[in-house]
Enzyme design. Structure first.
Site, PDB file in Angstrom:
ATOM      1  N   CYS A  13       9.070  71.523  26.334  1.00  0.00           N
ATOM      2  CA  CYS A  13       9.148  72.166  25.014  1.00  0.00           C
ATOM      3  C   CYS A  13       9.601  73.604  25.239  1.00  0.00           C
ATOM      4  O   CYS A  13      10.200  73.907  26.276  1.00  0.00           O
ATOM      5  CB  CYS A  13       7.824  72.062  24.272  1.00  0.00           C
ATOM      6  SG  CYS A  13       6.425  72.864  25.087  1.00  0.00           S
ATOM      7  N   ARG A  19       3.219  71.689  22.783  1.00  0.00           N
ATOM      8  CA  ARG A  19       3.655  70.303  22.708  1.00  0.00           C
ATOM      9  C   ARG A  19       3.745  69.597  24.063  1.00  0.00           C
ATOM     10  O   ARG A  19       3.195  68.489  24.234  1.00  0.00           O
ATOM     11  CB  ARG A  19       5.017  70.219  21.989  1.00  0.00           C
ATOM     12  CG  ARG A  19       4.941  70.588  20.524  1.00  0.00           C
ATOM     13  CD  ARG A  19       6.309  70.852  19.944  1.00  0.00           C
ATOM     14  NE  ARG A  19       6.904  72.070  20.510  1.00  0.00           N
ATOM     15  CZ  ARG A  19       8.121  72.506  20.270  1.00  0.00           C
ATOM     16  NH1 ARG A  19       8.919  71.798  19.475  1.00  0.00           N
ATOM     17  NH2 ARG A  19       8.553  73.624  20.812  1.00  0.00           N
ATOM     18  N   SER A  20       4.443  70.212  25.027  1.00  0.00           N
ATOM     19  CA  SER A  20       4.647  69.463  26.291  1.00  0.00           C
ATOM     20  C   SER A  20       3.378  69.309  27.134  1.00  0.00           C
ATOM     21  O   SER A  20       3.193  68.241  27.728  1.00  0.00           O
ATOM     22  CB  SER A  20       5.824  70.023  27.105  1.00  0.00           C
ATOM     23  OG  SER A  20       5.606  71.345  27.499  1.00  0.00           O
ATOM     24  N   ASP A 130       7.616  72.376  16.138  1.00  0.00           N
ATOM     25  CA  ASP A 130       6.909  73.466  16.818  1.00  0.00           C
ATOM     26  C   ASP A 130       5.703  73.887  15.974  1.00  0.00           C
ATOM     27  O   ASP A 130       5.864  74.348  14.850  1.00  0.00           O
ATOM     28  CB  ASP A 130       7.897  74.627  16.967  1.00  0.00           C
ATOM     29  CG  ASP A 130       7.304  75.807  17.708  1.00  0.00           C
ATOM     30  OD1 ASP A 130       6.073  75.840  17.895  1.00  0.00           O
ATOM     31  OD2 ASP A 130       8.080  76.686  18.095  1.00  0.00           O
TER      32      ASP A 130
HETATM   33  P1  4NP Z   1       5.499  74.960  22.481  1.00  0.00           P
HETATM   34  O1  4NP Z   1       5.101  75.988  21.314  1.00  0.00           O
HETATM   35  O2  4NP Z   1       6.969  75.138  22.696  1.00  0.00           O
HETATM   36  O3  4NP Z   1       5.147  73.635  21.911  1.00  0.00           O
HETATM   37  O4  4NP Z   1       4.671  75.361  23.685  1.00  0.00           O
HETATM   38  C1  4NP Z   1       5.381  77.357  21.321  1.00  0.00           C
HETATM   39  C2  4NP Z   1       4.653  78.202  22.120  1.00  0.00           C
HETATM   40  C3  4NP Z   1       4.900  79.560  22.084  1.00  0.00           C
HETATM   41  C4  4NP Z   1       5.875  80.060  21.255  1.00  0.00           C
HETATM   42  C5  4NP Z   1       6.630  79.201  20.458  1.00  0.00           C
HETATM   43  C6  4NP Z   1       6.387  77.848  20.502  1.00  0.00           C
HETATM   44  N1  4NP Z   1       6.107  81.462  21.199  1.00  0.00           N
HETATM   45  O5  4NP Z   1       6.909  81.905  20.344  1.00  0.00           O
HETATM   46  O6  4NP Z   1       5.505  82.208  21.988  1.00  0.00           O
END
Ligand code: 4NP
Length: 157
Positions: A13, A19-20, A130
């Site tokens: 992700c 998610r991952s 997300d």
């Molecule tokens: P992930 O979610 O890609 O599912 O781990 C996110 C984690 C952090 C951020 C965005 C999406 N961020 O903007 O820091």
């Protein structure tokens, strides 16, 4: 009989904290529960390095533990070697699909990359959304999609 090499599966992700790592934890539990741990090597990574070294987001961990999962992986960024080290790389959304190309610039191993939702056959979503800037319902939705896709992965792999 010769030992079969474990199938190497990488979930990807953006941040590798929502998610991952959840996909990794769910798939590991499904594999364990079905007595197939020796058949798989499962890991996760993010296209960004922002959260490298961190545990998964507490909101995801909390929602996961309600369903009996333990999300405890440490965030890391995708590496070029992942393309040769893994058999299948499952990305959560179109942004991940675009970004992961930078780690395989000549594109020779991009055939190993698929969208996770290709396996979530009972769900209508075409990406795993997300959840980072949303509420608890977003995390629940992510888990619903991940459980559906991981169930199908276990059947197909
Ligand atoms: P992930 O979610 O890609 O599912 O781990 C996110 C984690 C952090 C951020 C965005 C999406 N961020 O903007 O820091």
């Amino acid at each position: 009989m010769a030992d079969k090499k474990p199938f190497r599966l990488l979930f990807v992700c953006l941040g590798n904290i929502c998610r991952s790592p959840a996909a990794e934890g769910i798939m590991k539990k499904f594999v364990e529960d079905s007595g197939r741990s020796a058949d798989f090597f499962i890991d996760s990574a993010g296209t960004a390095d922002w959260h490298e070294g961190k545990f998964p987001d507490a909101r995801m961990t909390r929602q996961g533990s309600k369903r009996g999962y333990n999300f405890d992986s440490i965030a890391r960024q995708v590496r070029s070697e992942d393309f040769s080290n893994f058999d299948l790389i499952l990305v959560m959304d179109q942004n991940n699909l675009r970004e992961i190309r930078h780690f395989n610039p000549d594109g020779n191993l991009m055939h190993k990359v698929m969208l996770f939702t290709d396996f979530a056959i009972n769900r209508s979503e075409t990406q795993v959304p997300d959840p980072y800037y949303g509420g608890d319902d977003g995390f629940e939705q992510v888990l619903d999609i991940l459980e559906d896709g991981c169930r199908e992965l276990l059947v197909r792999l």
